[in-house]
Design a protein around this motif. Structure first.
Motif, PDB file in Angstrom:
ATOM      1  N   LYS A  61      32.252  50.294  38.674  1.00 45.17           N
ATOM      2  CA  LYS A  61      33.637  50.311  38.218  1.00 45.17           C
ATOM      3  C   LYS A  61      34.102  48.952  37.695  1.00 45.17           C
ATOM      4  CE  LYS A  61      38.237  51.579  39.807  1.00 45.17           C
ATOM      5  NZ  LYS A  61      39.069  51.915  40.939  1.00 45.17           N
ATOM      6  N   ASP A  62      33.738  47.874  38.378  1.00 42.19           N
ATOM      7  CA  ASP A  62      34.188  46.529  37.974  1.00 42.19           C
ATOM      8  C   ASP A  62      33.702  46.168  36.571  1.00 42.19           C
ATOM      9  OD1 ASP A  62      35.529  46.186  40.344  1.00 42.19           O
ATOM     10  OD2 ASP A  62      33.945  44.989  41.282  1.00 42.19           O
ATOM     11  N   THR A  63      32.448  46.458  36.297  1.00 36.17           N
ATOM     12  CA  THR A  63      31.891  46.145  34.984  1.00 36.17           C
ATOM     13  C   THR A  63      32.612  46.920  33.898  1.00 36.17           C
ATOM     14  OG1 THR A  63      29.727  45.723  35.973  1.00 36.17           O
ATOM     15  CG2 THR A  63      29.778  46.115  33.600  1.00 36.17           C
ATOM     16  N   GLU A  65      35.639  48.210  34.051  1.00 38.63           N
ATOM     17  CA  GLU A  65      37.018  47.723  33.936  1.00 38.63           C
ATOM     18  C   GLU A  65      37.065  46.403  33.170  1.00 38.63           C
ATOM     19  OE1 GLU A  65      38.644  47.564  37.895  1.00 38.63           O
ATOM     20  OE2 GLU A  65      38.973  49.729  37.960  1.00 38.63           O
ATOM     21  N   ASN A  66      36.080  45.540  33.370  1.00 40.39           N
ATOM     22  CA  ASN A  66      36.027  44.274  32.633  1.00 40.39           C
ATOM     23  C   ASN A  66      35.879  44.509  31.133  1.00 40.39           C
ATOM     24  OD1 ASN A  66      36.298  42.746  34.942  1.00 40.39           O
ATOM     25  ND2 ASN A  66      34.104  42.359  35.156  1.00 40.39           N
TER      26      ASN A  66
END
Length: 183
Positions: A61-63, A65-66
């Motif tokens: 998810k973080d990747t 979202e980035n």
């Protein structure tokens, strides 16, 4: 009579210098327009890429979202300097996204992902070519503004130097670094 000739010669010189500066400024603006078109195509491609990856890498998810955040900053950027910084952030986020694909063999084999990856690579090459053309146009324009006799006319007629569209230092180093080959 000689004063009239001097005035006419001066008027011709001013006109020629002014028209050259206008032409160079227009070339610079056109070159930026070419970059802008390529960047917009890149921005349009990113959501499709993110959606494709989402299906395979839900816990990344973080990747994702980035990438989405970097794309939005690139779309919203105002000045040339802000645009360059935002595009460099987007390039970094996309590199992370493609690195992530190495961990997911099914994603790496997905035809849609491969197609989007190829399309993005082609766009990156077009952006790099357009950036080189733009920076060359800017250099020529800025040089013309600083040369005599144009330097006397540039300020009063509102001609100002333009900024280059620079690649981030880390990106430049990656592009310019010679590959290591060992056997």
């Amino acid at each position: 009579m000689t004063i009239l000739i001097i005035v006419i010669v001066a008027a011709v010189i001013v006109t020629l210098v002014y028209n050259r500066l206008v032409a160079l400024r227009q070339t610079t603006r056109q070159a930026w327009g070419d970059i802008d078109v390529q960047l917009k195509q890149r921005h349009d491609l990113v959501p499709n890429l993110v959606e494709t990856v989402k299906g395979y890498a839900t816990h990344e998810k973080d990747t994702l979202e980035n990438v989405v955040k970097a794309r939005q900053q690139a779309v919203d950027a105002g000045s040339l300097k802000d645009q360059a910084q935002a595009e460099n952030m987007l390039s970094g986020a996309l590199r992370q996204l493609f690195a992530l694909s190495e961990s997911y063999p099914d994603l790496k084999a997905n035809q849609n992902f491969l197609s989007l990856q190829t399309e993005l690579a082609e766009l990156e090459n077009k952006i790099a070519a357009a950036r080189r053309f733009f920076n060359n146009a800017v250099a020529e324009y800025n040089t013309a503004i600083e040369q005599f006799p144009a330097v006397l006319l540039a300020g009063p007629f509102g001609f100002k130097t333009e900024e280059f569209f620079e690649v981030a230092t880390t990106e430049r180093a990656r592009v310019e670094a010679a590959p290591n080959v060992s056997f």
